[in-house]
Design an enzyme around this catalytic site. Structure first.
Site, PDB file in Angstrom:
ATOM      1  N   GLU A  35      39.650  45.596  47.819  1.00 23.87           N
ATOM      2  CA  GLU A  35      38.248  45.334  47.500  1.00 23.87           C
ATOM      3  C   GLU A  35      37.999  43.830  47.511  1.00 23.87           C
ATOM      4  OE1 GLU A  35      35.286  46.785  43.917  1.00 23.87           O
ATOM      5  OE2 GLU A  35      37.238  45.954  43.384  1.00 23.87           O
ATOM      6  N   HIS A  37      36.932  40.210  46.521  1.00 17.98           N
ATOM      7  CA  HIS A  37      36.864  39.518  45.234  1.00 17.98           C
ATOM      8  C   HIS A  37      36.282  38.123  45.418  1.00 17.98           C
ATOM      9  CE1 HIS A  37      39.236  42.807  43.619  1.00 17.98           C
ATOM     10  NE2 HIS A  37      39.033  42.325  42.410  1.00 17.98           N
ATOM     11  N   ASP A  46      43.364  43.796  42.840  1.00 14.99           N
ATOM     12  CA  ASP A  46      43.482  44.983  41.996  1.00 14.99           C
ATOM     13  C   ASP A  46      44.813  45.703  42.171  1.00 14.99           C
ATOM     14  OD1 ASP A  46      40.962  44.402  41.122  1.00 14.99           O
ATOM     15  OD2 ASP A  46      39.964  46.052  42.150  1.00 14.99           O
ATOM     16  N   HIS A 121      41.649  48.880  38.753  1.00 17.47           N
ATOM     17  CA  HIS A 121      40.369  48.996  39.460  1.00 17.47           C
ATOM     18  C   HIS A 121      39.494  49.957  38.669  1.00 17.47           C
ATOM     19  CE1 HIS A 121      37.577  49.184  42.822  1.00 17.47           C
ATOM     20  NE2 HIS A 121      37.766  50.475  42.970  1.00 17.47           N
ATOM     21  N   GLU A 123      36.768  51.531  38.929  1.00 18.10           N
ATOM     22  CA  GLU A 123      36.180  52.732  39.520  1.00 18.10           C
ATOM     23  C   GLU A 123      37.163  53.902  39.668  1.00 18.10           C
ATOM     24  OE1 GLU A 123      33.657  49.292  41.102  1.00 18.10           O
ATOM     25  OE2 GLU A 123      35.700  49.660  40.424  1.00 18.10           O
ATOM     26  N   HIS A 178      33.815  41.222  37.573  1.00 20.60           N
ATOM     27  CA  HIS A 178      34.427  41.338  38.901  1.00 20.60           C
ATOM     28  C   HIS A 178      34.475  39.979  39.596  1.00 20.60           C
ATOM     29  CE1 HIS A 178      35.640  43.047  42.702  1.00 20.60           C
ATOM     30  NE2 HIS A 178      34.647  42.443  43.297  1.00 20.60           N
ATOM     31  N   GLU A 183      39.912  37.912  36.081  1.00 28.06           N
ATOM     32  CA  GLU A 183      40.776  38.110  37.243  1.00 28.06           C
ATOM     33  C   GLU A 183      41.202  36.779  37.856  1.00 28.06           C
ATOM     34  OE1 GLU A 183      39.656  42.343  39.217  1.00 28.06           O
ATOM     35  OE2 GLU A 183      38.099  40.809  39.381  1.00 28.06           O
TER      36      GLU A 183
END
Length: 271
Positions: A35, A37, A46, A121, A123, A178, A183
């Protein structure tokens, strides 16, 4: 000669068998995604972060780390920016559920009875639960009823005191972190060569209405792909996060699975 690695896939099968026979060695399965970033970090954040947490926790608890899930469920607009960006590569929910179900059943077939799913992650969360539910149901049909599974996301172990230190100007919530401070700080601590902080874009936190629309409105997501600014990230904050989350996960697994750390094993042998 006994192999020292905590990574299950690095072991010859006889060594793996010797560790898991009896079901008392926990298996940690990192679950991530590919994904975007933002402009300043790679697309496997992730995967990298839960795998490193799993490695550190395994070293302290006598566990093994399974190969990670490198693809996850679709990026949601309000937590990952959405599926608009080139590079974000996602699975349908049924694909993730079935793959996870199969892997859990396989580890149970090997003799494992303690599994921890380390999520990186957001989701993935409900699809992890569904995969576990189906795996446990099918294992019961085969007479396996003693499997215990722990599910956790590393960010849930960040304490209120740590949040105050990480976000002195106020914390806006994990849902818009996010590509932000959390992160980015962890990546600066663990993989600084994979962070291009000079390319990070400072912007106001994303704002979303209290409802969703499908197909999603692409212009709701900041053009950067990040949902909050990473400008206040630092390796020092990353070290704080790393220590707090690792300690919290270790404590949780010792509570649920018992203590199989090398120190504990040595103390038992000496008695």
């Amino acid at each position: 000669m006994k192999k020292a690695s905590v990574f299950a896939a690095e072991l010859p099968w006889p060594e793996y068998k010797s560790r898991v026979t009896g079901g008392s060695t926990p298996i940690l399965i990192p679950i991530g995604s590919m994904e975007q970033h933002g402009h300043h970090m790679p697309m496997h954040v992730d995967v990298l972060l839960p795998t490193e947490f799993a490695r550190r926790v395994a070293s302290e608890t006598g566990s093994l780390v399974a190969p990670p899930f490198t693809y996850g469920y679709k990026s949601h607009q309000k937590s990952g920016g959405g599926n608009f960006f080139p590079g974000t590569t996602s699975l349908d929910g049924s694909s993730l559920v079935n793959a996870l179900k199969d892997v859990i059943k396989e580890f149970a077939r090997h003799g494992n009875r303690q599994i921890c799913l380390v999520n990186g992650h957001f989701e993935n969360s409900w699809f992890i639960v569904e995969g576990i539910d189906l795996a446990l149901r099918e294992l019961r049909w085969d007479g396996i009823t003693d499997l215990k599974i722990v599910v956790l996301s590393y960010w849930d172990f960040v304490s209120d005191d740590s949040i105050a230190k990480l976000y002195p100007d106020g914390f806006l919530g994990w849902d818009i972190e996010h590509g932000g401070v959390l992160e980015t700080s962890l990546m600066l601590k663990l993989y600084p060569d994979l962070v291009w902080l000079q390319d990070a874009i400072d912007h106001a936190p994303a704002e979303f209405p209290p409802y969703d629309v499908y197909p999603p409105h692409e212009d709701w997501t900041p053009a950067t792909g990040t949902l909050s600014s990473p400008k206040d990230a630092s390796a020092e904050k990353g070290e704080l996060l790393l220590n707090v989350c690792t300690a919290g996960i270790v404590k949780a697994l010792r509570k649920e699975f018992g203590d199989r750390s090398p120190a504990s094993a040595a103390a038992t042998a000496a008695q």
